[in-house]
Design an enzyme around this catalytic site. Sequence first.
Site, PDB file in Angstrom:
ATOM      1  N   ASP A  30       0.840  -1.197   0.000  1.00  0.00           N
ATOM      2  CA  ASP A  30       0.000   0.000   0.000  1.00  0.00           C
ATOM      3  C   ASP A  30       0.874   1.245   0.000  1.00  0.00           C
ATOM      4  OD1 ASP A  30      -2.026  -1.738   0.225  1.00  0.00           O
ATOM      5  OD2 ASP A  30      -2.767  -1.013   2.164  1.00  0.00           O
ATOM      6  N   SER A  79     -13.944   7.309   0.581  1.00  0.00           N
ATOM      7  CA  SER A  79     -12.676   6.710   0.959  1.00  0.00           C
ATOM      8  C   SER A  79     -11.965   7.713   1.872  1.00  0.00           C
ATOM      9  CB  SER A  79     -11.902   6.463  -0.318  1.00  0.00           C
ATOM     10  OG  SER A  79     -10.740   5.779  -0.032  1.00  0.00           O
ATOM     11  N   LEU A  80     -10.756   7.406   2.288  1.00  0.00           N
ATOM     12  CA  LEU A  80     -10.051   8.325   3.186  1.00  0.00           C
ATOM     13  C   LEU A  80      -8.737   8.780   2.577  1.00  0.00           C
ATOM     14  CD1 LEU A  80     -10.380   6.379   6.559  1.00  0.00           C
ATOM     15  CD2 LEU A  80     -11.458   8.566   6.032  1.00  0.00           C
ATOM     16  N   GLU A 110     -10.007   5.933  16.056  1.00  0.00           N
ATOM     17  CA  GLU A 110     -10.274   4.499  16.222  1.00  0.00           C
ATOM     18  C   GLU A 110      -9.374   3.702  15.298  1.00  0.00           C
ATOM     19  OE1 GLU A 110     -14.429   4.322  15.243  1.00  0.00           O
ATOM     20  OE2 GLU A 110     -14.063   4.591  13.113  1.00  0.00           O
ATOM     21  N   ARG A 133     -18.152  -1.562  -1.705  1.00  0.00           N
ATOM     22  CA  ARG A 133     -18.033  -0.143  -2.025  1.00  0.00           C
ATOM     23  C   ARG A 133     -18.137   0.109  -3.523  1.00  0.00           C
ATOM     24  NH1 ARG A 133     -13.124   2.777   0.392  1.00  0.00           N
ATOM     25  NH2 ARG A 133     -12.028   1.315  -0.924  1.00  0.00           N
ATOM     26  N   TYR A 219     -18.261   0.583  12.052  1.00  0.00           N
ATOM     27  CA  TYR A 219     -17.721   1.822  12.591  1.00  0.00           C
ATOM     28  C   TYR A 219     -18.583   3.035  12.284  1.00  0.00           C
ATOM     29  CZ  TYR A 219     -15.731   1.637   7.889  1.00  0.00           C
ATOM     30  OH  TYR A 219     -15.568   1.499   6.539  1.00  0.00           O
ATOM     31  N   LYS A 285     -11.385  11.231  12.964  1.00  0.00           N
ATOM     32  CA  LYS A 285     -12.557  11.903  12.402  1.00  0.00           C
ATOM     33  C   LYS A 285     -12.941  13.060  13.318  1.00  0.00           C
ATOM     34  CE  LYS A 285     -14.146   7.341  11.021  1.00  0.00           C
ATOM     35  NZ  LYS A 285     -15.065   6.225  11.178  1.00  0.00           N
ATOM     36  N   CYS A 406      12.950 -38.309  -0.148  1.00  0.00           N
ATOM     37  CA  CYS A 406      12.958 -39.703  -0.604  1.00  0.00           C
ATOM     38  C   CYS A 406      13.564 -39.858  -1.997  1.00  0.00           C
ATOM     39  CB  CYS A 406      11.549 -40.275  -0.578  1.00  0.00           C
ATOM     40  SG  CYS A 406      10.486 -39.549  -1.839  1.00  0.00           S
ATOM     41  N   CYS A 421       5.871 -34.339  -4.341  1.00  0.00           N
ATOM     42  CA  CYS A 421       6.474 -35.664  -4.337  1.00  0.00           C
ATOM     43  C   CYS A 421       5.287 -36.622  -4.235  1.00  0.00           C
ATOM     44  CB  CYS A 421       7.386 -35.794  -3.118  1.00  0.00           C
ATOM     45  SG  CYS A 421       7.718 -37.501  -2.669  1.00  0.00           S
ATOM     46  N   CYS A 427       7.522 -41.851   1.413  1.00  0.00           N
ATOM     47  CA  CYS A 427       8.415 -40.702   1.593  1.00  0.00           C
ATOM     48  C   CYS A 427       8.518 -40.386   3.098  1.00  0.00           C
ATOM     49  CB  CYS A 427       7.870 -39.495   0.828  1.00  0.00           C
ATOM     50  SG  CYS A 427       8.777 -37.986   1.160  1.00  0.00           S
TER      51      CYS A 427
HETATM   52  S1  IVH Z   1     -14.276   5.676   7.809  1.00  0.00           S
HETATM   53  C1  IVH Z   1     -15.737   8.711   5.051  1.00  0.00           C
HETATM   54  N1  IVH Z   1     -13.299   4.137   9.708  1.00  0.00           N
HETATM   55  O1  IVH Z   1     -10.535   2.276   5.232  1.00  0.00           O
HETATM   56  C2  IVH Z   1     -15.402   7.610   5.943  1.00  0.00           C
HETATM   57  N2  IVH Z   1     -12.893   3.536   7.462  1.00  0.00           N
HETATM   58  O2  IVH Z   1      -9.051   3.971   3.390  1.00  0.00           O
HETATM   59  C3  IVH Z   1     -14.672   6.489   5.282  1.00  0.00           C
HETATM   60  N3  IVH Z   1     -11.601   1.492   7.198  1.00  0.00           N
HETATM   61  O3  IVH Z   1     -13.123   2.679   2.929  1.00  0.00           O
HETATM   62  C4  IVH Z   1     -14.473   5.333   6.099  1.00  0.00           C
HETATM   63  N4  IVH Z   1     -11.361   1.033   9.328  1.00  0.00           N
HETATM   64  O4  IVH Z   1     -12.844   0.409   4.152  1.00  0.00           O
HETATM   65  C5  IVH Z   1     -13.415   4.345   8.393  1.00  0.00           C
HETATM   66  N5  IVH Z   1     -12.479   2.878  11.473  1.00  0.00           N
HETATM   67  C6  IVH Z   1     -12.623   3.063  10.179  1.00  0.00           C
HETATM   68  C7  IVH Z   1     -12.068   2.184   9.229  1.00  0.00           C
HETATM   69  C8  IVH Z   1     -12.215   2.463   7.877  1.00  0.00           C
HETATM   70  C9  IVH Z   1     -11.099   0.650   8.103  1.00  0.00           C
HETATM   71  C10 IVH Z   1     -11.447   1.339   5.738  1.00  0.00           C
HETATM   72  C11 IVH Z   1     -12.715   1.529   4.975  1.00  0.00           C
HETATM   73  C12 IVH Z   1     -12.462   2.737   4.124  1.00  0.00           C
HETATM   74  C13 IVH Z   1     -10.980   2.682   3.967  1.00  0.00           C
HETATM   75  C14 IVH Z   1     -10.416   4.029   3.597  1.00  0.00           C
END
Ligand code: IVH
Length: 661
Positions: A30, A79-80, A110, A133, A219, A285, A406, A421, A427
């Site tokens: 990643d 996504s983040l 978290e 997603r 979450y 967040k 063997c 094998c 063996c």
């Molecule tokens: S929040 C807008 N919280 O990470 C909020 N995502 O890289 C988006 N993920 O798509 C998600 N743990 O699949 C959130 N505690 C957590 C998470 C989490 C894992 C994953 C999730 C997201 C991806 C983003």
Amino acid sequence: MNKKEYLDLISEIARHDALYYDECNPEITDFAYDELVKKAKEIEQIHPEWKPSDSPLEKIGESPSPGFKTVKHRYPMLSLANTYSEEELDDFTKRMQKLLEREHVDFFAELKMDGVAISVRYEKGKFVQALTRGNGKEGDDVTINISQLANLPLQLKEPKTVELRGEVYLPIEIFQELNKEKEENGQEVWANPRNAAAGSIKLLDKSEVKRRKLHIVFYDIVEIEDEEIKRQSSISSILTRIGLPTFDQQDTARCKNPKEVLEFAEKIEKKRPFYPFQIDGIVIKLDTLEERGFLGTTGKTPRWAVAYKFAPEQAITTINDITVQVGRTGILTPVAELEPTLLAGSTISRATLHNQDEIDRKDIRIHDTVWIEKGGDVIPKVAGVDFTKRDSHSKAWKMPSFCPSCQSPVVRLESEVAFRCLNSYLCPAQSLRRITFFVAKGAMDIDHLGEKIVEKLLGAKIISSISDIYKITSSDLEKLEGFKEKSIHNLLDSIERSKNVPLARFIFALGIKYVGAGGSEILANHFKNIENIKKATKEELLELEGIGPKMAESIVEFFSKSRHVQEIEELLSLGVEPKAPEEIKSGHPFFQKIFVLTGTLEKYPRAEAAALIKQRGGKVASSVSKETDYLLAGSEAGSKLKKAESLGIKVLSEEEFDSML
Ligand code: IVH
């Protein structure tokens, strides 16, 4: 960078996207991927005119998978943005302070689970839909597969309509078992638990999904009937209240400034090697939802949240040699013998190289300098080679043509990545592994009989097959070095005691392809004795919940071999008498006892706890009465607990329950 180089770079990114999302088999980490994206974004800042309309940087996630219906998300799945250093994380928290124009900002932090994002919907308390997603706007309908997860309730504790976001993951231990099984079956192994989870939710066979014991953790709540959520920090208690799995409280934090966020990150990074699942960082967040609305999103990521990704647990070392291990089923696994080095708290001297294809793909050679990393496997793996340090005389590594144990010729079966094998019963290495598996914990569980002793017994020709174990005499052992009166007695005593093993464990010990502990339990409960299993047809097996076509075929094939049937008959004639589930039940403390379950159970989801009770001859009732024998109480138990206490009924904690099992 010129335009052509930029276009090459983004098509390389698109290729990695496809490998990651569609094939669940990424080539790079990643971290390396994010570096590519970062570079491309920098160029786009300078040359926005180069950007094609279908740039991979604008897309989220995978393309739709064949076999699944595409469904539009009611709420987009975002996504983040990622950060990798304390400075970048600090930039984020300070930016929040600036945008909100104050020092004190409530952050919620978290775990960032390393799994697969899932949107889950319950209507009037009933599980109705699960979507991947996909591209963020629409995803694949994986409702049926998600209904098979080990810890997802199909019914909430309250009849509410809710839509949730969570992450599907495979606990590390289960991942390791499944990978071991794959290796034994000559299949390509998964690189890490995330890939295994991603591949599993796209299976077209739901019984196979169930067998893999995937888990989910929630979450976020994006919709909830008759309730207003003001803060992220109140979400976890709502989730728990309605019966859904979420993070442990110790793994979340409300932080009021950038310093506290960093402290939380450090605390979690220290705990990271000890979690039973994989995390790749933390997520930060804004705690108040109102403030989030004020900041909004930029295309695919929100402005109010960020991921802080931990550096991969990697180390650099050299490969001193590549050796070959012969497994229980004859598969040859190359192993890198490393210059010992420290990785995530332990000294590592070996790494699995899985198979020839993997070695070729990564071009790994003896004496190479390599990065090793923990991918969730018991033994770490080689992530990549530092080619700048390669000795110019080094040669590509090739699997030997003869079995190192063997010396019989090694073959590669069609449709397998593994070399094998085929000399199964002659063996020595295969006999050693097969017998060691048979006697191990979870199987026949013969104490005082580990791999070293099995090796000695084989070497002295005292045993050559599993049934020979029950022919060992004290005079046989007297001849062996290191055996004295006491150790002879101990070993013979353990062998004797193993004769009355539960049927499920006996089946497991036979090492039938695809039949793990769970499958063995199902077979034992249904067929009651080995004779009935031997006679079962594929159709009969398929009628059992939890047994899919692959397992059924493998069972039939196993019992079609006369060698296996004879070996089992030999075991039975030597006094091995596996106990049927009924015989075990009547001696169990749960036998004919009435249980009521209440509160949130951490270790076993309700349904699983109920199944464990029933398997042992107990009953599960829905309300507490004078007839109740035990109340199994999880956290936040309410009125049932009070009633049980007032009636003087024995209340069991999860630990007590566990030890009684
Ligand atoms: S929040 C807008 N919280 O990470 C909020 N995502 O890289 C988006 N993920 O798509 C998600 N743990 O699949 C959130 N505690 C957590 C998470 C989490 C894992 C994953 C999730 C997201 C991806 C983003």
